[in-house]
Structure formats: structure tokens, C-alpha cells
Scaffold this active site. Structure first.
Site, PDB file in Angstrom:
ATOM      1  N   ASP A 344      -8.844   6.904   3.578  1.00  0.00           N
ATOM      2  CA  ASP A 344      -7.340   8.458   3.284  1.00  0.00           C
ATOM      3  C   ASP A 344      -8.552   9.279   3.237  1.00  0.00           C
ATOM      4  O   ASP A 344      -9.850   9.184   4.616  1.00  0.00           O
ATOM      5  CB  ASP A 344      -7.947   8.168   1.610  1.00  0.00           C
ATOM      6  CG  ASP A 344      -6.751   8.812   1.143  1.00  0.00           C
ATOM      7  OD1 ASP A 344      -6.367   9.157   2.034  1.00  0.00           O
ATOM      8  OD2 ASP A 344      -6.203   8.338  -0.301  1.00  0.00           O
ATOM      9  N   GLU A 539      -0.923  13.976  -6.736  1.00  0.00           N
ATOM     10  CA  GLU A 539      -1.958  13.555  -6.905  1.00  0.00           C
ATOM     11  C   GLU A 539      -2.842  14.000  -8.086  1.00  0.00           C
ATOM     12  O   GLU A 539      -2.138  14.040  -8.442  1.00  0.00           O
ATOM     13  CB  GLU A 539      -2.882  14.042  -5.301  1.00  0.00           C
ATOM     14  CG  GLU A 539      -2.061  13.398  -3.777  1.00  0.00           C
ATOM     15  CD  GLU A 539      -3.312  13.282  -2.851  1.00  0.00           C
ATOM     16  OE1 GLU A 539      -4.657  12.830  -3.034  1.00  0.00           O
ATOM     17  OE2 GLU A 539      -3.189  13.700  -1.748  1.00  0.00           O
TER      18      GLU A 539
END
Ligand code: BGC
Length: 648
Positions: A344, A539
């Protein structure tokens, strides 16, 4: 020494913790220079610098730099992806292999696009909201082709692969079709529909040249306080797995020209963190980890998903970016995954340890492609040093580079390295929007209806609330920017416009902008709709321990109730919210989730042109104290169980 805050994340609204990478002084300047111009929307369209071709310059071709003999196996499409990749790998230097393992965010290449060829970078990406200054599909295609030209000028002429988060349509690109976020598709629960939506998305992505989407998220979020709940289809691992597989098929099927590589993410346990904390710790035993979080990957792996993205989260305290057991032994070994394991965004550097240890542990754990995303020179130097000192074995580098090259051969990148401009007209086309509208129809859940629906096609409707005329709130995060946008900057149909269009000339729509005006405004026979929207977020910025219904919208409901105007509430949100009083004050209530650009699908249902069929993909709690909660039956703390939904 820590990286400057501006280099931590270029995306708008950035709040990433600082990593601890050692950045050479020159790189610091370079990264900061990039940052100062790389906020959303900024960036070179034409791209300054040597990467820009002169008009008379012939287009480079893959493997066309004269280094590889004409009869080499890697040139022969008949030889198959694996043989071609092995042949090419055998011709590569260590530096070139490490270059393939490096993925850079485009804004860190501003003014340095020739580095793509110089370092032989394997991959580039646009994080949420990062794209050409003129945000049109054609400008994206131009940008992609420019980067590809730079890649093909590398010693061997290996094309780069470009990735984006097309998580509900090609959502960075203005004018694209924006589908419901996965939570809505979970409510629809229809694999064929998810597959079709992914197909449309693939076409709209391929039109811009982009090869790869970081989707689907197959996590079953188990705590709705998590800011990424809407990225998951359902708290139910079986439904998340089924719909994830459908998305993978939709993205990857079709021709080499109009399909894209999919990514199952985030491996593993991202939806199970304690307290629903983004990038947190999932504290479960292995049997539970497998049953809840690994199970949804199996159908996608079976469908041949091309990549898997590692999670920012940890499992029982161990960061996933350093988990060799789960990545190498379980995913690649036991489950036989042969595609690319991608890190990521700066995930390698977020894990503990000094910068050298971080890279060593991540590569050793089995990560093949590192989303650096900024200091690529530092990363390359570090990894080269580790290989030269024997701390990272050459076999690991070969394995990683082979997977990346094989994927590039498999998706036809060597044969078709350029944007598919013949597809540009299809971006946001009426046909594609019709698919999204159908997805909206299927995704709305009718929680309550006391004889309010369907709406009549004559009379007045008083429309109020934060989301009454706001496509941005319908779309949520990952739309035009990382964190999403409020307002009507996203081309599409707002609820107001949709009610007008579907209701027809007999319906008078009055937009109410002040609850105090309702008393004087109301007439006998009026009906009301309050459209409430959660603020857009993505997020960790969406982590929320309160889950409140917007107080200003509650004021409208109170005012309608006080003046005797029957009201319907439509809630656009990335998860269930605590709706007690709003539900009480409403004669009917629709959980709309984040439907995207086509509110017409909701208006179709409200006027009775199509039936409500959506079912809750998450348990709806009565209070925030009841969270985390999963239940398919009513019980303590359950306002509506998973699976609830009225036919209407
Ligand atoms: C997210 C990923 C995303 C990546 C690239 C990360 O912050 O966790 O889901 O694919 O950024 O934009």
C-alpha cells in the site's frame, strides 16, 4: 531523519504520519518541489522536460531499443507470458529488476519524467485525485502516453503499468460514470450487476490508458466506525467474496484493449481492526482470521485476480507489510497466487524499523511491487544495497520481477502500450450511465414506509437537506479527489434534478433552504423529502466514534413534523448512522448509501416506476454503544438486522 510532511502524501487532505526514511538532501528538494505544485489538479499536462516527444520523433515500441535480438523469445507473442517473461528477465541487470519493483506516484515525477526510463520504473500510479491539470479523459490519455514513451526509452524498452483507484467507476476522471460505492452494491447483492458495473468501469479506465485498478476491496468490515466501511460490500464474508469475484471478472474480462487488471485488497484483516480504527490491529486467532478475512479472497483468486494489495493494518501486533507467513506461505504458497503482491501507499515505510530494515522485511515478506510512492531513488538504492550485501536474496528479486513482467505480458501491454483512444467517447456515455442508474435502483434499501410511497405525480414536494442538490454527497470519498467533494462539481444528476425529471410536469418541487421558513411555506397536501448526506471522506479521515445523523437535517424533519407535513428521509451515507429520532420523525426512510452520479435510479423507485429490492448488507445499530454488531435477526442493540429491506 524524517521525511518532510509534504512528501508524506501528496493527496489532498493528507494526514499521513511521517515515515522515517533517510532522504538524500537533493531528493528532499526534489520531493518538496513536487509537493508544492502537486496538490489535487495540479501537475503538468504537457509535461515539461525531455520526456516530451518532438513532433517528428517516431513512437518508441516495446523492446524496440535495439538491445534485444529480433528472434528473442520475449518478442514472440506465441511463446506465452511466462516464457517471454523468463527470457526478458535473463537479459536484465539487477538495477533493471529493482526498477521493475518500483511504483511511483506521478506527482513525484514532475519535471523528472525521464527518470521513468533512466531507472526503468516498473509502474506509476495516480493516488486519489492526482491527475492532469485539465481533468478530461483525453488529457488522461495524453498523460499516460507521455509516461509510456518515457518508459519505452529505457535500455530494454519495457512498458510501465499504470494503476489508479477506480473503486466506483473511473472516479478520478471528471465526466466518468460514478457507480454506487461497494456498500450499495452489497445492498443490491447481485453478482451479475457488479460484474457489469466493473466491465463499464474497465472500459472507462482503459480509455484513459490506465491498465490497472486497485479494486475491489474484499474486506468484510466488522465495525462500522471504520472510515472505509463503504468500500466493503458487506460485513458478511460470503457476500464480500461473491461480489468481489464478480468485480474481478468484470474488470479483467473483455479484450486486451478494454480490460484492466484488478486488485483484491487489503490483505489481510483490514476490516477487523480493534475499534474500527483505520490502519489498526486485528486481534483474532488464525482460525477466525481465515474464516472472516481470508475467505473472501478465495473466489477472487479462483477468478484469476492479477494482484493483491497488502493492508496497512497489523495482525496481532505484526504489521501486514512484514508478514512473511501470510503473504509468502499462505497467499503465494498454500493458495498458489502467481500475480503481483503490491504494497500500500508508503506502507513499507509505515511499518516499524529503520528504513533499511523496513525494505528488507517487506521484500522478504513477499511484496513484489513497492508503492513507494515518492522517494524512488532512496528506495532503489536501499534495495540494491540489500541485494548486494546478500541480505535480500537474488531469488526473491527474480521472483518479484518475473511476476511483474509476466503480468505485463499477460495483459498484452507489450503489444498495446498506448491509451485506447477509440474508447474515449464511451466515458460517461448514456449507455454507461444507464447501467449505473440500474445499479442505484437495485442498491436502495427501504427501511420504513407508513403508506408514504409511491410519490404522486401531481402536487407539491418540499425538498430539503444537505444532500437535496449535491452530487458530491451522493458520491462520497474517492470521487474527483481522495476525500471526495461536496457540491455539484461531479457531473451527474442530483436528487433534485432526478425528482424533476422522473416526476414530470405535474410535480412542483420546492427547494427549502431554511427550516424556519417551512411554517409560512407549507400548504395543505404538501409532501416533504429530507435528503441528508454524510460528509465525504476516505480512509482514516472517516473513522468516527459517534455516527451522528446530521443535526441540521434533523431540524428540517422536526420542522416538517411540527407543521404536519409528512416527510420521507433519504440518507446518503457510507454506513449505517444512528438515526433514532430521524426515523421516528419520518413517515418513510430510505438508506441510499453512496449511490454515485445517477440519482435517477432513486427517483425511479420513489415514484414507483421500479420496486425497492435492496437489502441491508450491514446490521443497523440502534445506538453507537452497540457497535461492533453483526446480526441477521432482531435483538439487543439491533435497529434493523442485516438482510432487512421492505419491498415497495
Ligand atoms: C489506500 C489504498 C489505495 C492506495 C493508492 C492507500 O492509501 O489504502 O486502498 O489503493 O492508497 O491510492
Amino acid at each position: 531523519m524524517s521525511r518532510p510532511a509534504c512528501a508524506a502524501r501528496s493527496r489532498e487532505g493528507s494526514a499521513a504520519p511521517l515515515g522515517a526514511a533517510v532522504v538524500p538532501a537533493l531528493m528532499l528538494l526534489l520531493a518538496c518541489g513536487a509537493c508544492s505544485t502537486a496538490a489535487f489538479g495540479a501537475g503538468a499536462d504537457g509535461g515539461a522536460g525531455p520526456a516530451k516527444p518532438r513532433a517528428e520523433e517516431p513512437l518508441p515500441v516495446p523492446l524496440g531499443t535495439g538491445v534485444i535480438p529480433a528472434d528473442a523469445v520475449c518478442r514472440d507473442p506465441e511463446a506465452g507470458p511466462e516464457a517471454r517473461a523468463r527470457d526478458l528477465l535473463a537479459r536484465m541487470t539487477l538495477e533493471e529488476k529493482v526498477g521493475q519493483m518500483t511504483q511511483v506516484a506521478r506527482e513525484y515525477l514532475l519535471g523528472a519524467e525521464e527518470d521513468i526510463g533512466i531507472y526503468g520504473l516498473g509502474s506509476l500510479l495516480s493516488g486519489g485525485g492526482s491527475g492532469p491539470r485539465t481533468n478530461t479523459p483525453a488529457a488522461w490519455a495524453d498523460m499516460y502516453d507521455r509516461y509510456q514513451r518515457a518508459a519505452l526509452r529505457s535500455r530494454l524498452g519495457i512498458p510501465m503499468i499504470y494503476g489508479v483507484d477506480a473503486v466506483h467507476g473511473n472516479n478520478n476522471v471528471r465526466g466518468s460514470t460514478i457507480f454506487p460505492h461497494n456498500i450499495g452494491l452489497g445492498a443490491a447483492g447481485d453478482p451479475a450487476l457488479v460484474r457489469e458495473a466493473a466491465r463499464v468501469t474497465a472500459i472507462e479506465v482503459a480509455a484513459t490508458g490506465v491498465d490497472w485498478t486497485f479494486a475491489p476491496c474484499v474486506a468484510p468490515p466488522r465495525d462500522i466506525r471504520w472510515g472505509r466501511t463503504y468500500e466493503g460490500y458487506s460485513e458478511d464474508p460470503a457476500l464480500a467474496g461473491l461480489l468481489g469475484e464478480a468485480a474481478v471478472r468484470g474488470f479483467q474480462e473483455g479484450s486486451a484493449a478494454d480490460s484492466i487488471l484488478a486488485t483484491a485488497k487489503h490483505f489481510l484483516g483490514d476490516g477487523g481492526t480493534a475499534g474500527g480504527k483505520d490502519r489498526g490491529d486485528t486481534r483474532v486467532d488464525e482460525a477466525t482470521l481465515r474464516a472472516l478475512f481470508l475467505a473472501p479472497y478465495l473466489p477472487s483468486l479462483e477468478a484469476g485476480v492479477g494482484s493483491v494489495m497488502v493492508s496497512f493494518s497489523s495482525w496481532n501486533g505484526q504489521p501486514m507489510h512484514q508478514n512473511r507467513y501470510l503473504i509468502t506461505e499462505v497467499l503465494k504458497g498454500e493458495l498458489g497466487f502467481e500475480g503481483i503482491v503490491v504494497s500500500d501507499w508508503a506502507g513499507v515505510r509505515e511499518a516499524p524499523g529503520d528504513p533499511v530494515t523496513q525494505v528488507k522485511l517487506a521484500i522478504d515478506a513477499g511484496i513484489d511491487l513497492v508503492m513507494v510512492p515518492d522517494d524512488y531513488k532512496g528506495f532503489i538504492d536501499t534495495l540494491l544495497g540489500l541485494v548486494r550485501s546478500g541480505e535480500v536474496p537474488m531469488e526473491r528479486i527474480d521472483d518479484a520481477a518475473l511476476r511483474i513482467l509476466e503480468t505485463k505480458f499477460r495483459i498484452g501491454l507489450f503489444e498495446r502500450p498506448w491509451a485506447e483512444r477509440s474508447l474515449l467517447d464511451s466515458v460517461g456515455s448514456p449507455e454507461h450511465r444507464a447501467v449505473a442508474r440500474q445499479a442505484v435502483r437495485a442498491s436502495q434499501v427501504l427501511l420504513k414506509d407508513e403508506g408514504f410511497l409511491p410519490l404522486p405525480r401531481t402536487g407539491r414536494i418540499l425538498l430539503a437537506g444537505s444532500a437535496a442538490d449535491n452530487v458530491g454527497l451522493q458520491c462520497g470519498g474517492w470521487t474527483l479527489t481522495w476525500q471526495g467533494v461536496s457540491g455539484n462539481a461531479v457531473p451527474g444528476t442530483s436528487l433534485l434534478e432526478a425528482l424533476r425529471e422522473v416526476g414530470g410536469p405535474g410535480v412542483e418541487l420546492v427547494l427549502v433552504e431554511d427550516p424556519e421558513a417551512i411554517g409560512a411555506l407549507r400548504r395543505e397536501g404538501d409532501l416533504a423529502i429530507v435528503a441528508s448526506g454524510e460528509r465525504p471522506y476516505a480512509e482514516g479521515q472517516g473513522d468516527d466514534g459517534v455516527l451522528a445523523f446530521r443535526p441540521a437535517d434533523l431540524e428540517y424533519l422536526r420542522a416538517f413534523e411540527a407543521t404536519g407535513v409528512p416527510a420521507l428521509t433519504v440518507l446518503f451515507s457510507g454506513r449505517p448512522l444512528i438515526i433514532g429520532e430521524a426515523l421516528e420523525s419520518s413517515r418513510a426512510f430510505v438508506a441510499g448509501f453512496l449511490p454515485g452520479s445517477e440519482a435517477g435510479g432513486l427517483a425511479d423507485l420513489l415514484f414507483g416506476d421500479a420496486p425497492f429490492t435492496g437489502r441491508l448488507p450491514y446490521t443497523w445499530p440502534a445506538s453507537v454503544d452497540a457497535v461492533p454488531l453483526q446480526s441477521t435477526t432482531s435483538g439487543p442493540g439491533v435497529l434493523f438486522p442485516r438482510g432487512w429491506g421492505l419491498d415497495g
